[in-house]
Design an enzyme around this catalytic site. Sequence first.
Site, mmCIF file in Angstrom:
data_model
loop_
_atom_site.group_PDB
_atom_site.id
_atom_site.type_symbol
_atom_site.label_atom_id
_atom_site.label_comp_id
_atom_site.label_asym_id
_atom_site.label_seq_id
_atom_site.Cartn_x
_atom_site.Cartn_y
_atom_site.Cartn_z
ATOM 1 N N HIS A 143 35.203 35.616 42.698
ATOM 2 C CA HIS A 143 35.870 34.896 41.957
ATOM 3 C C HIS A 143 35.148 33.561 41.317
ATOM 4 O O HIS A 143 35.030 33.186 40.385
ATOM 5 C CB HIS A 143 37.244 34.224 42.584
ATOM 6 N N ASP A 172 42.574 39.019 39.840
ATOM 7 C CA ASP A 172 43.976 39.218 40.722
ATOM 8 C C ASP A 172 45.016 39.573 39.552
ATOM 9 O O ASP A 172 45.290 38.675 38.781
ATOM 10 C CB ASP A 172 44.110 38.378 41.612
ATOM 11 N N GLU A 218 43.330 44.043 49.365
ATOM 12 C CA GLU A 218 44.197 43.581 48.514
ATOM 13 C C GLU A 218 44.171 44.376 47.107
ATOM 14 O O GLU A 218 43.410 44.618 46.491
ATOM 15 C CB GLU A 218 43.331 42.155 48.142
ATOM 16 N N HIS A 249 43.344 42.878 43.815
ATOM 17 C CA HIS A 249 41.809 42.292 43.460
ATOM 18 C C HIS A 249 40.811 43.111 43.176
ATOM 19 O O HIS A 249 40.650 44.178 43.790
ATOM 20 C CB HIS A 249 41.486 41.496 44.933
#
Length: 203
Positions: free
Chosen positions: A113, A120, A178, A181
């Site tokens: 990120h 996300d 995740e 993500h």
Amino acid sequence: MTTYTRPHESKLMPAQLIDLMTFSHEHTANITFDIKYASTDNFTGQVIYPQARAFLMHDAAQALLAVSADLHPHGFGLRVFDAYRPWHITAYFWEHFPNDHLYLADPREGSRHNRGCAIDLSLYDLKTGTEIEMPSAYDEFNEKSHLSYTGGTESQNAMRALLQTTMLAHGFSAHPHEWWHFDYAGWQNYCVLDDEFLALEAS
Ligand SMILES: C[C@@H](N)C(=O)N[C@H](C)C(=O)O
Ligand SMILES: [Zn+2]
């Protein structure tokens, strides 16, 4: 005050970050935004970002348009929770949430990120605007968020699979813990940034 140092790799370039909200609007893509860290509705319970903004590396943003176009016939759009994140926020998460390290990037390496190359996101229903149910909530830091989790309903598992398949078809890779993500191909070529959103806007 963080005890970590931001990684500096002199051979790497800063990504060309664009304002994803403006970009998706200009391209009339079915992309909506719920920037969780700009509210208290996130795993910290605190407001982390001073503004609800989403910046992303140009090529990744372009790929997201293709993802959105592919999802359209299925009746879904994309709901973005987070994109570029300044490095000091990654350091703050790591330092203050030691029990959640499985779900957080180590600031000594930096998050994808921080490079403007991760996003996300989830799906929403184009007819109703309602967010689609996945096997877990966003940033729910337990096994329900893992891609290997099979305990969701048939529909939740199918929706996760649709999001994964479509993102992977357009140059993104998944995170095993995740479902929301995704990293864009080539993230290794971009440096870890710590610019605030307003500084990006001014540049
Ligand atoms: C905090 C969570 N949303 C996240 O983005 N985790 C990844 C691993 C990251 O911090 O880069
Ligand atoms: Zn993420």
